[in-house]
Design a protein around this motif. Sequence first.
Motif, PDB file in Angstrom:
ATOM      1  N   TYR A  31       0.829  -1.198   0.000  1.00  0.00           N
ATOM      2  CA  TYR A  31       0.000   0.000   0.000  1.00  0.00           C
ATOM      3  C   TYR A  31       0.867   1.252   0.000  1.00  0.00           C
ATOM      4  O   TYR A  31       1.799   1.375   0.795  1.00  0.00           O
ATOM      5  N   SER A  33       0.491   5.741  -0.606  1.00  0.00           N
ATOM      6  CA  SER A  33      -0.459   6.849  -0.676  1.00  0.00           C
ATOM      7  C   SER A  33       0.288   8.163  -0.819  1.00  0.00           C
ATOM      8  O   SER A  33       1.448   8.269  -0.407  1.00  0.00           O
ATOM      9  N   TYR A  35      -0.394  12.258   0.187  1.00  0.00           N
ATOM     10  CA  TYR A  35      -1.201  13.204   0.933  1.00  0.00           C
ATOM     11  C   TYR A  35      -0.646  14.606   0.713  1.00  0.00           C
ATOM     12  O   TYR A  35       0.544  14.783   0.468  1.00  0.00           O
ATOM     13  N   GLN A  37      -0.596  18.358   2.837  1.00  0.00           N
ATOM     14  CA  GLN A  37      -0.863  18.961   4.136  1.00  0.00           C
ATOM     15  C   GLN A  37      -0.927  20.463   3.989  1.00  0.00           C
ATOM     16  O   GLN A  37       0.046  21.105   3.571  1.00  0.00           O
ATOM     17  N   MET A  41      -5.842  21.919   8.010  1.00  0.00           N
ATOM     18  CA  MET A  41      -6.666  20.931   7.319  1.00  0.00           C
ATOM     19  C   MET A  41      -6.142  19.518   7.457  1.00  0.00           C
ATOM     20  O   MET A  41      -6.651  18.602   6.826  1.00  0.00           O
ATOM     21  N   GLY A  42      -5.142  19.323   8.251  1.00  0.00           N
ATOM     22  CA  GLY A  42      -4.612  17.978   8.397  1.00  0.00           C
ATOM     23  C   GLY A  42      -3.996  17.494   7.101  1.00  0.00           C
ATOM     24  O   GLY A  42      -3.580  18.292   6.255  1.00  0.00           O
ATOM     25  N   LEU A  43      -3.973  16.191   6.931  1.00  0.00           N
ATOM     26  CA  LEU A  43      -3.454  15.594   5.710  1.00  0.00           C
ATOM     27  C   LEU A  43      -4.628  15.054   4.904  1.00  0.00           C
ATOM     28  O   LEU A  43      -5.464  14.326   5.434  1.00  0.00           O
ATOM     29  N   LEU A  45      -5.937  12.967   1.472  1.00  0.00           N
ATOM     30  CA  LEU A  45      -5.489  11.926   0.563  1.00  0.00           C
ATOM     31  C   LEU A  45      -5.687  12.357  -0.893  1.00  0.00           C
ATOM     32  O   LEU A  45      -6.789  12.755  -1.292  1.00  0.00           O
ATOM     33  N   TYR A  48      -4.061   6.847  -3.980  1.00  0.00           N
ATOM     34  CA  TYR A  48      -3.472   5.737  -3.270  1.00  0.00           C
ATOM     35  C   TYR A  48      -3.388   4.526  -4.183  1.00  0.00           C
ATOM     36  O   TYR A  48      -4.005   4.485  -5.254  1.00  0.00           O
ATOM     37  N   GLN A  57      -8.396   7.120  -6.712  1.00  0.00           N
ATOM     38  CA  GLN A  57      -8.423   8.510  -6.272  1.00  0.00           C
ATOM     39  C   GLN A  57      -8.759   8.617  -4.801  1.00  0.00           C
ATOM     40  O   GLN A  57      -9.534   7.833  -4.259  1.00  0.00           O
ATOM     41  N   GLY A  58      -8.191   9.654  -4.185  1.00  0.00           N
ATOM     42  CA  GLY A  58      -8.541   9.980  -2.819  1.00  0.00           C
ATOM     43  C   GLY A  58      -9.509  11.148  -2.786  1.00  0.00           C
ATOM     44  O   GLY A  58     -10.342  11.328  -3.674  1.00  0.00           O
ATOM     45  N   GLU A  59      -9.383  11.984  -1.749  1.00  0.00           N
ATOM     46  CA  GLU A  59     -10.305  13.107  -1.554  1.00  0.00           C
ATOM     47  C   GLU A  59     -10.063  14.261  -2.512  1.00  0.00           C
ATOM     48  O   GLU A  59     -10.995  14.953  -2.917  1.00  0.00           O
ATOM     49  N   PHE A  90       3.264  14.526   1.263  1.00  0.00           N
ATOM     50  CA  PHE A  90       3.832  13.362   1.925  1.00  0.00           C
ATOM     51  C   PHE A  90       3.447  12.097   1.169  1.00  0.00           C
ATOM     52  O   PHE A  90       2.297  11.902   0.794  1.00  0.00           O
ATOM     53  N   SER A  94       2.630   1.144   3.445  1.00  0.00           N
ATOM     54  CA  SER A  94       2.204   0.249   4.511  1.00  0.00           C
ATOM     55  C   SER A  94       2.191  -1.175   4.003  1.00  0.00           C
ATOM     56  O   SER A  94       1.846  -1.426   2.848  1.00  0.00           O
ATOM     57  N   TYR A 101       0.978   3.589   8.456  1.00  0.00           N
ATOM     58  CA  TYR A 101       1.812   3.939   7.328  1.00  0.00           C
ATOM     59  C   TYR A 101       3.136   4.534   7.818  1.00  0.00           C
ATOM     60  O   TYR A 101       3.181   5.234   8.827  1.00  0.00           O
TER      61      TYR A 101
END
Lengths: 112, 115
Positions: A31, A33, A35, A37, A41-43, A45, A48, A57-59, A90, A94, A101
């Motif tokens: 796995y 991914s 991201y 940052q 707003m955090g991280l 995605l 992946y 696709q992620g977000e 980033f 994993s 991760y």
Amino acid sequence: NAGVTQTPKFQVLKTGQSMTLQCAQDMNHEYMSWYRQDPGMGLRLIHYSVGAGITDQGEVPNGYNVSRSTTEDFPLRLLSAAPSQTSVYFCASSGTALYGYTFGSGTRLTVV
Amino acid sequence: AQKVTQAQTEISVVEKEDVTLDCVYETRDTTYYLFWYKQPPSGELVFLIRRNSFDEQNEISGRYSWNFQKSTSSFNFTITASQVVDSAVYFCALRVTTRRRALTFGSGTRLQVQP
């Protein structure tokens, strides 16, 4: 054992330029991914992969492409850079869902 | 869809105080994993702990402890006797074993420990 290696660490792009952020892992992890940052707003995605040849696709995938031709590498391509893509990126890998991760050290990208 | 909420944006404490960082999650999956990561000022992401959805035992590691409560969908993190070196941004994250097998992060809590 290098873990997850991201290059470059810093990059400045002009609007409209394209570039590839490199990510490589030497742990034989399935796995991987990407991201981004952003402050407050955090991280989030971007894309992946659950194995070589499989990506999804992620977000926040718009403006980014990925491919996974080998287990080790998972490059992120910016097709036509925009100021909204200024961020810290980033990459992470994993082995299984049992584990968290492992993250690379990040790429700080500025689009002017 | 998964969601992780860290309602505390920033916390400031004085050294040796205890502090609890809150994390609330949402998922329809019955099997999932919860994580805490630390991001010190240097920027790297450091894995702290993983907990699976079937194990509600609290965990203690030195000055760190974690309280997982499925009934309230919370996975809170307590630092006892905080130290200046604990100053960092802390992220709670969720991973499910179906569909998207990547981490969903909360927005993070910035902890500042004053000497």
